[in-house]
Design a protein around this motif. Structure first.
Motif, PDB file in Angstrom:
ATOM      1  N   VAL A   1       0.854  -1.193   0.000  1.00  0.00           N
ATOM      2  CA  VAL A   1       0.000   0.000   0.000  1.00  0.00           C
ATOM      3  C   VAL A   1       0.886   1.237   0.000  1.00  0.00           C
ATOM      4  O   VAL A   1       1.851   1.316   0.762  1.00  0.00           O
ATOM      5  CB  VAL A   1      -0.899   0.019   1.269  1.00  0.00           C
ATOM      6  N   VAL A   2       0.552   2.176  -0.891  1.00  0.00           N
ATOM      7  CA  VAL A   2       1.219   3.485  -0.848  1.00  0.00           C
ATOM      8  C   VAL A   2       0.206   4.545  -1.292  1.00  0.00           C
ATOM      9  O   VAL A   2      -0.434   4.413  -2.337  1.00  0.00           O
ATOM     10  CB  VAL A   2       2.509   3.520  -1.716  1.00  0.00           C
ATOM     11  N   ASP A   3       0.027   5.562  -0.436  1.00  0.00           N
ATOM     12  CA  ASP A   3      -0.998   6.607  -0.664  1.00  0.00           C
ATOM     13  C   ASP A   3      -2.345   5.958  -0.995  1.00  0.00           C
ATOM     14  O   ASP A   3      -2.813   5.119  -0.246  1.00  0.00           O
ATOM     15  CB  ASP A   3      -0.542   7.572  -1.772  1.00  0.00           C
ATOM     16  N   ASP A   4      -2.941   6.318  -2.148  1.00  0.00           N
ATOM     17  CA  ASP A   4      -4.253   5.763  -2.479  1.00  0.00           C
ATOM     18  C   ASP A   4      -4.172   4.517  -3.363  1.00  0.00           C
ATOM     19  O   ASP A   4      -5.156   4.083  -3.950  1.00  0.00           O
ATOM     20  CB  ASP A   4      -5.100   6.843  -3.170  1.00  0.00           C
ATOM     21  N   VAL A   5      -2.977   3.939  -3.473  1.00  0.00           N
ATOM     22  CA  VAL A   5      -2.784   2.784  -4.348  1.00  0.00           C
ATOM     23  C   VAL A   5      -2.476   1.543  -3.515  1.00  0.00           C
ATOM     24  O   VAL A   5      -1.666   1.610  -2.593  1.00  0.00           O
ATOM     25  CB  VAL A   5      -1.601   3.084  -5.315  1.00  0.00           C
ATOM     26  N   GLU A   6      -3.124   0.420  -3.823  1.00  0.00           N
ATOM     27  CA  GLU A   6      -2.745  -0.830  -3.161  1.00  0.00           C
ATOM     28  C   GLU A   6      -2.977  -2.004  -4.091  1.00  0.00           C
ATOM     29  O   GLU A   6      -3.825  -1.952  -4.986  1.00  0.00           O
ATOM     30  CB  GLU A   6      -3.516  -1.034  -1.861  1.00  0.00           C
ATOM     31  N   GLY A   7      -2.180  -3.049  -3.888  1.00  0.00           N
ATOM     32  CA  GLY A   7      -2.350  -4.229  -4.738  1.00  0.00           C
ATOM     33  C   GLY A   7      -1.172  -5.173  -4.650  1.00  0.00           C
ATOM     34  O   GLY A   7      -0.251  -4.991  -3.863  1.00  0.00           O
ATOM     35  N   GLY A   8      -1.209  -6.211  -5.485  1.00  0.00           N
ATOM     36  CA  GLY A   8      -0.169  -7.225  -5.488  1.00  0.00           C
ATOM     37  C   GLY A   8       1.123  -6.728  -6.098  1.00  0.00           C
ATOM     38  O   GLY A   8       1.125  -5.857  -6.966  1.00  0.00           O
ATOM     39  N   GLY A   9       2.244  -7.285  -5.625  1.00  0.00           N
ATOM     40  CA  GLY A   9       3.559  -6.902  -6.119  1.00  0.00           C
ATOM     41  C   GLY A   9       4.162  -5.797  -5.276  1.00  0.00           C
ATOM     42  O   GLY A   9       3.619  -5.477  -4.229  1.00  0.00           O
ATOM     43  N   PRO A  10       5.281  -5.220  -5.702  1.00  0.00           N
ATOM     44  CA  PRO A  10       6.032  -5.514  -6.923  1.00  0.00           C
ATOM     45  C   PRO A  10       7.054  -6.627  -6.732  1.00  0.00           C
ATOM     46  O   PRO A  10       7.521  -6.879  -5.634  1.00  0.00           O
ATOM     47  CB  PRO A  10       6.753  -4.191  -7.194  1.00  0.00           C
ATOM     48  N   GLU A  11       7.380  -7.274  -7.853  1.00  0.00           N
ATOM     49  CA  GLU A  11       8.416  -8.305  -7.900  1.00  0.00           C
ATOM     50  C   GLU A  11       9.799  -7.656  -8.027  1.00  0.00           C
ATOM     51  O   GLU A  11       9.914  -6.482  -8.386  1.00  0.00           O
ATOM     52  CB  GLU A  11       8.225  -9.182  -9.152  1.00  0.00           C
ATOM     53  N   TYR A  12      10.824  -8.479  -7.826  1.00  0.00           N
ATOM     54  CA  TYR A  12      12.209  -8.007  -7.994  1.00  0.00           C
ATOM     55  C   TYR A  12      12.425  -7.358  -9.366  1.00  0.00           C
ATOM     56  O   TYR A  12      12.968  -6.260  -9.477  1.00  0.00           O
ATOM     57  CB  TYR A  12      13.173  -9.198  -7.823  1.00  0.00           C
ATOM     58  N   GLU A  13      11.984  -8.050 -10.413  1.00  0.00           N
ATOM     59  CA  GLU A  13      12.228  -7.544 -11.764  1.00  0.00           C
ATOM     60  C   GLU A  13      11.554  -6.185 -11.983  1.00  0.00           C
ATOM     61  O   GLU A  13      12.094  -5.311 -12.655  1.00  0.00           O
ATOM     62  CB  GLU A  13      11.689  -8.538 -12.812  1.00  0.00           C
ATOM     63  N   THR A  14      10.370  -6.050 -11.416  1.00  0.00           N
ATOM     64  CA  THR A  14       9.608  -4.809 -11.567  1.00  0.00           C
ATOM     65  C   THR A  14      10.301  -3.661 -10.839  1.00  0.00           C
ATOM     66  O   THR A  14      10.419  -2.544 -11.368  1.00  0.00           O
ATOM     67  CB  THR A  14       8.192  -5.015 -10.985  1.00  0.00           C
ATOM     68  N   ILE A  15      10.742  -3.960  -9.610  1.00  0.00           N
ATOM     69  CA  ILE A  15      11.447  -2.938  -8.817  1.00  0.00           C
ATOM     70  C   ILE A  15      12.692  -2.470  -9.560  1.00  0.00           C
ATOM     71  O   ILE A  15      13.006  -1.286  -9.621  1.00  0.00           O
ATOM     72  CB  ILE A  15      11.820  -3.516  -7.433  1.00  0.00           C
ATOM     73  N   TRP A  16      13.383  -3.432 -10.163  1.00  0.00           N
ATOM     74  CA  TRP A  16      14.581  -3.072 -10.919  1.00  0.00           C
ATOM     75  C   TRP A  16      14.231  -2.247 -12.177  1.00  0.00           C
ATOM     76  O   TRP A  16      14.856  -1.222 -12.447  1.00  0.00           O
ATOM     77  CB  TRP A  16      15.333  -4.341 -11.343  1.00  0.00           C
ATOM     78  N   ALA A  17      13.222  -2.725 -12.925  1.00  0.00           N
ATOM     79  CA  ALA A  17      12.928  -2.081 -14.219  1.00  0.00           C
ATOM     80  C   ALA A  17      12.524  -0.614 -14.027  1.00  0.00           C
ATOM     81  O   ALA A  17      13.018   0.275 -14.741  1.00  0.00           O
ATOM     82  CB  ALA A  17      11.829  -2.845 -14.955  1.00  0.00           C
ATOM     83  N   PHE A  18      11.621  -0.366 -13.076  1.00  0.00           N
ATOM     84  CA  PHE A  18      11.196   1.020 -12.832  1.00  0.00           C
ATOM     85  C   PHE A  18      12.136   1.748 -11.879  1.00  0.00           C
ATOM     86  O   PHE A  18      12.103   2.972 -11.790  1.00  0.00           O
ATOM     87  CB  PHE A  18       9.769   1.044 -12.259  1.00  0.00           C
ATOM     88  N   GLY A  19      12.954   0.980 -11.139  1.00  0.00           N
ATOM     89  CA  GLY A  19      13.888   1.577 -10.189  1.00  0.00           C
ATOM     90  C   GLY A  19      15.244   1.825 -10.825  1.00  0.00           C
ATOM     91  O   GLY A  19      15.421   2.789 -11.582  1.00  0.00           O
TER      92      GLY A  19
END
Ligand code: SF4
Length: 597
Positions: free
Chosen positions: A299-317
């Motif tokens: 959960v962050v601010d008004d957004v919540e849901g499944g994830g993020p995975e390692y690959e996702t954190i890396w790709a957008f991070g």
């Protein structure tokens, strides 16, 4: 048949007809199930020359013989088709509960043919199968589609669907199920979109027949014990999810940063699995019968849901130079809502950032939004725009390779066969680079995860900079993975289980008499069928390669400093191990040995 219902559901969307067929038991034995059987059918029924987004392409949604059984992680399904992103054979798989529910409804495999005149969805309630109008669902994000269908069919119904990205034929579109699970790679969601197929809702009431229930109980118990006692599957993944890898991979200097321009991200700690657990994690999101539980729910601010995975954190991070984990979680959320593959979406934005850095993309194209490495708001903005194909997002929706081509610099695309690479820089992990280059669906990490021996030391530690033994290990990992996928199990079990364990599980469920060796042979058969499909689609040895940067630009810093990938030395040995000729074509002796027609 044990482990399978013996039933295929064939849906012709042009004719609006549905019919059931018997699954060929000989085919199921030879190719195990799921990935293997569906790929063989794709090659036989469709052929490699088809235009991926034409009505002539077909989509196979397959379960494995262990899907829906009590085996650990036995809940997976696979989407098999020709990829609109790569032009190769595509097989994307996913966990959650949808695959098991399809088995409970009495089917092993769905085949979608043709193209509906207008948007439709398929409802399956045991023997009651109907093609229904989806006008009220078209245009909706994936959570809304799921809510609407569950309101109509009840919470027990499991929903698979595409989002706006799939409808708009984005080549990065995923197929989503159980809200947060994705068959993400290769643009398979766009093929559903091209057929005007929005969703498949399924509800089943049957049990999967098992050949030897007592034996299965015993073997499953022993397998779960091994999984719980293993450091990776019993501790690391349950505690921190796949993001446990962020610090490990960064410390090894192979955490691609700023579109693979560097291999160390100085702010890795801020986007690590440990930080995720401390600041944003509220619960786990676990798949059917899974004793590992790597899935996160944040959960962050008004957004919540499944994830993020390692690959996702890396790709957008790191790959976009972004250190704000909250923004990464939001970008992940929008990928799920739009139905986008997070790896390809994040890395396509990273490639766009490099094009902007090099002055190829000009600010006046961006309608006031940013595109600099490190811009946390930009990753959220462009993910949404990509999903909706709005403004410059329309170009991003084509993927990094085509984007690079539009600006005269395809080399900014860190991809193999146009599939964007995941979160490991192969300059410092030689075996993994060979995997990227040779994987049939393009540059991915889940067809032969050599990170396991080269970085994590499982099942034994290999020198990551050395070339020795890497061709042999690659072949074994690729073949075993093909077998695990086809059975319908999650690949993460392979940290703790070996080929013997998988053969025993499969035998107890199906009554087959597999050994570790025969299981690997079945995997090899599947691998070769994929290879033949790609060769027939026009791919050659020249496509078994890596982006120029990884072959020619030495790693600038960190523990892998000065290294490049030595693919030219590894590839001939790999072909030899596979029994292919010097051009990477399976010899007739090899095809005969594997009984491939
Ligand atoms: S390990 Fe993770 S991805 Fe695999 S089945 Fe379990 S929760 Fe799902």
């Amino acid at each position: 048949m044990y482990g399978s219902n013996g039933k295929i559901l064939r849906v012709n969307l042009t004719e609006r007809t549905v019919q059931t067929e018997t699954l060929d038991s000989e085919l199921a034995t030879k190719y195990i199930g799921g990935r293997g059987v569906a790929e063989k059918l794709l090659r036989d029924e469709v052929g490699a020359g088809v235009d991926a987004l034409s009505p002539d392409n077909k989509v196979f949604i397959a379960t494995g013989p262990l899907t829906g059984t009590p085996t650990p992680t036995g809940g997976r399904y696979m989407v098999i088709t020709k990829s609109p992103l790569t032009g190769t054979i595509a097989c994307s798989n996913s966990g959650g509960f949808w695959g098991a529910e399809l088995k409970f409804a009495g089917y092993d495999l769905l085949v979608f043919e043709g193209k509906a005149e207008k948007p439709v969805y398929l409802s399956i309630e045991d023997d009651n199968v109907e093609i229904k109008d989806a006008d009220h669902l078209w245009g909706k994000v994936t959570s809304e589609t799921t809510d609407l269908l569950q309101k109509e069919y009840g919470d027990k119904a499991k929903v698979l669907n595409i989002g706006p990205a799939g409808e708009k034929l984005s080549k990065l579109a995923a197929v989503m199920n159980d809200r947060y699970r994705a068959a993400g790679r290769s643009g398979v969601g766009a093929v559903l979109g091209s057929k005007n197929l929005k969703a498949v809702v399924v509800k089943g009431s049957k049990k999967v027949a098992v050949a030897n229930p007592e034996k299965l109980k015993e073997i499953t118990g022993a397998a779960i014990k091994k999984i719980r006692e293993h450091g990776v599957t019993g501790q690391g993944l349950p505690a921190y999810g796949t993001a446990v890898l962020v610090n490990i991979i960064n410390e090894n200097g192979v955490f691609p940063t700023n579109n693979f321009q560097e291999g160390v991200f100085k702010d890795a700690e801020a986007i690590s699995g440990e930080t995720l657990a401390e600041k944003y994690l509220t619960k786990k999101d676990v798949c059917y019968r899974c004793p590992i539980g790597c899935g996160r729910y944040c959960v962050v601010d008004d957004v919540e849901g499944g994830g993020p995975e390692y690959e996702t954190i890396w790709a957008f991070g790191a790959d976009c130079g972004v250190k704000d984990l909250g923004s990464v979680i939001k970008a992940n959320y929008w990928c799920n809502e739009m139905g986008l593959d997070t790896i390809s979406a994040g890395t396509t934005i990273a490639a766009a950032m490099e094009l902007y850095q090099r002055g190829k993309i000009k600010a006046d194209e961006l309608n006031g939004a940013g595109l600099e490495f490190g811009d946390a708001d930009a990753v959220i903005h462009w993910t949404k725009a990509m999903g909706m194909r709005e403004g410059f997002g329309d170009k991003l929706a084509e993927g990094s390779y085509r984007l690079g081509e539009m600006y005269g610099m395809p080399e900014v695309s860190m991809s193999v066969k146009k599939l964007e690479l995941p979160a490991y820089d192969p300059r410092g992990i030689q075996g993994m680079g060979l995997q990227y280059a040779t994987t049939n669906r393009g540059g991915c990490h889940v067809r032969g995860y050599l990170i396991s021996p080269e970085i994590l030391g499982v099942p034994e530690k290999l020198d990551r900079f050395s070339l020795e033994g890497k061709a042999t290990w690659s072949k074994i990992f690729q073949d075993l993975t093909a077998a695990i996928d086809s059975m319908g199990l999650c690949l993460f079990t392979s940290f703790a289980l070996g080929a013997e364990d998988y053969a025993e599980l499969l035998n107890a469920v199906t009554g087959s008499e597999h050994t570790a060796e025969s299981l690997l042979t079945a995997g090899e058969r599947i691998w070769n069928v994929e290879r033949l499909f790609n060769l027939e689609a026009g791919f050659t040895k020249a496509d078994d390669t890596l982006p120029k940067r990884l072959l020619e630009e030495p790693m600038p810093d960190g523990p892998a400093k000065g290294k490049v990938h030595q693919l030219a030395e590894l590839l001939p040995e790999y072909y030899e191990q596979r029994g292919w000729d010097a051009n990477g074509v399976p010899t007739s002796a090899k095809l005969q040995e594997l009984d491939i027609s």
